[in-house]
Design a protein around this motif. Structure first.
Motif, PDB file in Angstrom:
ATOM      1  N   SER A  12      24.595  13.659  65.164  1.00  0.00           N
ATOM      2  CA  SER A  12      24.727  12.719  64.879  1.00  0.00           C
ATOM      3  C   SER A  12      24.052  12.290  64.485  1.00  0.00           C
ATOM      4  O   SER A  12      24.301  11.362  63.154  1.00  0.00           O
ATOM      5  N   SER A  13      23.191  11.428  65.311  1.00  0.00           N
ATOM      6  CA  SER A  13      22.207  10.011  64.213  1.00  0.00           C
ATOM      7  C   SER A  13      21.503  10.595  63.623  1.00  0.00           C
ATOM      8  O   SER A  13      21.020  10.101  62.319  1.00  0.00           O
ATOM      9  N   VAL A  14      20.695  12.245  63.596  1.00  0.00           N
ATOM     10  CA  VAL A  14      20.660  12.380  62.843  1.00  0.00           C
ATOM     11  C   VAL A  14      20.870  12.631  62.236  1.00  0.00           C
ATOM     12  O   VAL A  14      20.827  12.542  59.920  1.00  0.00           O
ATOM     13  N   PHE A  15      21.962  12.957  61.766  1.00  0.00           N
ATOM     14  CA  PHE A  15      22.719  13.206  60.459  1.00  0.00           C
ATOM     15  C   PHE A  15      23.297  11.634  59.846  1.00  0.00           C
ATOM     16  O   PHE A  15      23.077  12.231  58.246  1.00  0.00           O
ATOM     17  N   TYR A  16      23.591  11.245  60.351  1.00  0.00           N
ATOM     18  CA  TYR A  16      23.742   9.712  59.665  1.00  0.00           C
ATOM     19  C   TYR A  16      22.487   8.855  59.034  1.00  0.00           C
ATOM     20  O   TYR A  16      22.616   8.410  58.077  1.00  0.00           O
ATOM     21  N   LEU A  17      21.179   9.303  60.119  1.00  0.00           N
ATOM     22  CA  LEU A  17      19.869   8.384  59.396  1.00  0.00           C
ATOM     23  C   LEU A  17      20.000   9.593  57.671  1.00  0.00           C
ATOM     24  O   LEU A  17      19.108   8.878  57.673  1.00  0.00           O
ATOM     25  N   CYS A  18      19.654  10.607  58.065  1.00  0.00           N
ATOM     26  CA  CYS A  18      18.724  11.756  57.049  1.00  0.00           C
ATOM     27  C   CYS A  18      20.104  11.221  56.033  1.00  0.00           C
ATOM     28  O   CYS A  18      19.467  11.133  54.623  1.00  0.00           O
ATOM     29  N   GLY A  19      21.418  11.217  55.925  1.00  0.00           N
ATOM     30  CA  GLY A  19      22.538  10.370  54.292  1.00  0.00           C
ATOM     31  C   GLY A  19      21.869   9.653  54.136  1.00  0.00           C
ATOM     32  O   GLY A  19      22.189   9.730  52.584  1.00  0.00           O
ATOM     33  N   ARG A  20      21.378   8.472  54.545  1.00  0.00           N
ATOM     34  CA  ARG A  20      21.419   7.469  54.555  1.00  0.00           C
ATOM     35  C   ARG A  20      19.490   7.400  53.420  1.00  0.00           C
ATOM     36  O   ARG A  20      19.476   7.460  52.451  1.00  0.00           O
ATOM     37  N   TRP A  25      15.580   8.024  49.128  1.00  0.00           N
ATOM     38  CA  TRP A  25      14.876   8.449  48.388  1.00  0.00           C
ATOM     39  C   TRP A  25      15.387   8.868  46.608  1.00  0.00           C
ATOM     40  O   TRP A  25      14.937   8.417  45.619  1.00  0.00           O
ATOM     41  N   MET A  26      16.796   8.792  47.022  1.00  0.00           N
ATOM     42  CA  MET A  26      17.864   9.453  45.237  1.00  0.00           C
ATOM     43  C   MET A  26      17.047   7.750  44.505  1.00  0.00           C
ATOM     44  O   MET A  26      16.909   8.221  43.286  1.00  0.00           O
ATOM     45  N   VAL A  27      17.057   6.778  45.015  1.00  0.00           N
ATOM     46  CA  VAL A  27      17.174   5.390  45.089  1.00  0.00           C
ATOM     47  C   VAL A  27      15.640   5.440  43.511  1.00  0.00           C
ATOM     48  O   VAL A  27      15.548   4.862  42.791  1.00  0.00           O
ATOM     49  N   LEU A  28      14.771   5.534  45.670  1.00  0.00           N
ATOM     50  CA  LEU A  28      13.696   4.675  45.145  1.00  0.00           C
ATOM     51  C   LEU A  28      12.440   5.801  44.538  1.00  0.00           C
ATOM     52  O   LEU A  28      11.180   5.360  43.870  1.00  0.00           O
ATOM     53  N   VAL A  29      12.814   7.372  44.068  1.00  0.00           N
ATOM     54  CA  VAL A  29      11.638   7.573  44.295  1.00  0.00           C
ATOM     55  C   VAL A  29      12.526   8.767  42.650  1.00  0.00           C
ATOM     56  O   VAL A  29      12.349   8.520  41.635  1.00  0.00           O
ATOM     57  N   GLU A  30      13.585   9.493  42.820  1.00  0.00           N
ATOM     58  CA  GLU A  30      14.611  10.107  41.716  1.00  0.00           C
ATOM     59  C   GLU A  30      14.467   9.252  40.635  1.00  0.00           C
ATOM     60  O   GLU A  30      14.768   9.433  39.502  1.00  0.00           O
ATOM     61  N   ARG A  31      15.906   8.179  41.077  1.00  0.00           N
ATOM     62  CA  ARG A  31      15.950   7.078  39.675  1.00  0.00           C
ATOM     63  C   ARG A  31      14.936   6.165  39.600  1.00  0.00           C
ATOM     64  O   ARG A  31      15.298   4.802  38.885  1.00  0.00           O
ATOM     65  N   LYS A  32      13.472   5.680  40.257  1.00  0.00           N
ATOM     66  CA  LYS A  32      12.386   4.891  40.427  1.00  0.00           C
ATOM     67  C   LYS A  32      12.768   3.783  40.963  1.00  0.00           C
ATOM     68  O   LYS A  32      12.987   2.781  40.190  1.00  0.00           O
ATOM     69  N   MET A  85      21.085  -1.609  54.812  1.00  0.00           N
ATOM     70  CA  MET A  85      21.050  -3.481  54.491  1.00  0.00           C
ATOM     71  C   MET A  85      20.401  -3.206  53.366  1.00  0.00           C
ATOM     72  O   MET A  85      19.718  -4.110  52.443  1.00  0.00           O
ATOM     73  N   LEU A  86      18.477  -1.907  53.508  1.00  0.00           N
ATOM     74  CA  LEU A  86      18.337  -1.747  52.411  1.00  0.00           C
ATOM     75  C   LEU A  86      18.236  -1.743  50.949  1.00  0.00           C
ATOM     76  O   LEU A  86      18.436  -1.925  49.856  1.00  0.00           O
ATOM     77  N   LEU A  87      19.280  -0.470  51.163  1.00  0.00           N
ATOM     78  CA  LEU A  87      20.477  -0.009  50.027  1.00  0.00           C
ATOM     79  C   LEU A  87      21.005  -1.050  49.671  1.00  0.00           C
ATOM     80  O   LEU A  87      21.343  -1.516  48.514  1.00  0.00           O
ATOM     81  N   ALA A  94      20.359  -4.629  41.451  1.00  0.00           N
ATOM     82  CA  ALA A  94      20.429  -4.250  40.962  1.00  0.00           C
ATOM     83  C   ALA A  94      21.343  -4.748  39.450  1.00  0.00           C
ATOM     84  O   ALA A  94      21.547  -5.154  38.138  1.00  0.00           O
ATOM     85  N   ARG A  95      22.562  -4.811  40.054  1.00  0.00           N
ATOM     86  CA  ARG A  95      23.427  -6.036  39.561  1.00  0.00           C
ATOM     87  C   ARG A  95      23.244  -7.175  39.108  1.00  0.00           C
ATOM     88  O   ARG A  95      23.851  -7.506  37.842  1.00  0.00           O
ATOM     89  N   MET A  96      22.227  -7.595  39.817  1.00  0.00           N
ATOM     90  CA  MET A  96      22.096  -8.839  39.528  1.00  0.00           C
ATOM     91  C   MET A  96      20.770  -9.605  37.807  1.00  0.00           C
ATOM     92  O   MET A  96      20.847 -10.136  37.378  1.00  0.00           O
ATOM     93  N   GLU A  97      20.000  -7.819  38.214  1.00  0.00           N
ATOM     94  CA  GLU A  97      19.075  -7.667  37.502  1.00  0.00           C
ATOM     95  C   GLU A  97      20.414  -7.306  35.679  1.00  0.00           C
ATOM     96  O   GLU A  97      19.538  -7.523  34.742  1.00  0.00           O
ATOM     97  N   ASN A  98      21.393  -6.393  36.014  1.00  0.00           N
ATOM     98  CA  ASN A  98      21.875  -6.235  34.573  1.00  0.00           C
ATOM     99  C   ASN A  98      23.324  -5.884  35.409  1.00  0.00           C
ATOM    100  O   ASN A  98      23.839  -4.468  35.814  1.00  0.00           O
ATOM    101  N   PRO A  99      24.237  -7.370  35.248  1.00  0.00           N
ATOM    102  CA  PRO A  99      25.819  -7.047  35.879  1.00  0.00           C
ATOM    103  C   PRO A  99      26.295  -5.856  35.293  1.00  0.00           C
ATOM    104  O   PRO A  99      26.860  -4.950  36.243  1.00  0.00           O
ATOM    105  N   THR A 100      26.589  -5.270  34.212  1.00  0.00           N
ATOM    106  CA  THR A 100      27.389  -4.964  33.688  1.00  0.00           C
ATOM    107  C   THR A 100      27.100  -3.237  33.920  1.00  0.00           C
ATOM    108  O   THR A 100      27.640  -2.571  33.754  1.00  0.00           O
TER     109      THR A 100
END
Length: 125
Positions: A12-20, A25-32, A85-87, A94-100
């Motif tokens: 369960s711990s592995v699944f939770y951590l891998c999900g996050r 990865w999606m936010v930092l690498v794929e979406r830069k 917390m990091l996410l 992201a909201r502060m940089e461009n709220p809409t």
């Protein structure tokens, strides 16, 4: 039977951590670094839930060491809390940089589906 429970706890711990980690990865690498579309409320509530769960396990030990059999759940909840917390910070930034745009309310996104396949091979259809 206790070994089965502890094994499921680690799984369960592995699944939770891998999900996050996949979300990071999606936010930092794929979406830069673009956290557009992430809900800060989701991650705030998840942080509070994991903090309460982890604290509950630790406090239930009544000042004694946390039983070894409970370690997977403590790592899973507090580790996920740290990643949440990091996410959360990325979503708030992201909201502060461009709220809409961060809120998903730009005119370009009105007709976009909430979920969509990256390519035809990964479609649920």
């Amino acid at each position: 039977m206790q070994n089965t429970g502890v094994t499921l706890g680690w799984l369960s711990s592995v699944f939770y951590l891998c999900g996050r980690l996949s979300q990071l990865w999606m936010v930092l690498v794929e979406r830069k670094g673009n956290a557009k579309g992430l809900s800060p409320w989701l991650f705030l509530i998840a942080v509070m839930a994991n903090a309460a769960y982890g604290a509950g396990i630790i406090l239930a030990a009544n000042g004694d060491a946390v039983p070894t059999s409970q370690i997977p759940w403590v790592i899973g909840s507090l580790g996920t809390m740290g990643l949440d917390m990091l996410l959360l910070m990325l979503a708030v930034r992201a909201r502060m940089e461009n709220p809409t745009e961060a809120a998903g309310t730009s005119d370009d996104d009105k007709d976009e589906p909430l979920l969509r396949a990256r390519d035809s091979a990964s479609s649920f259809e």
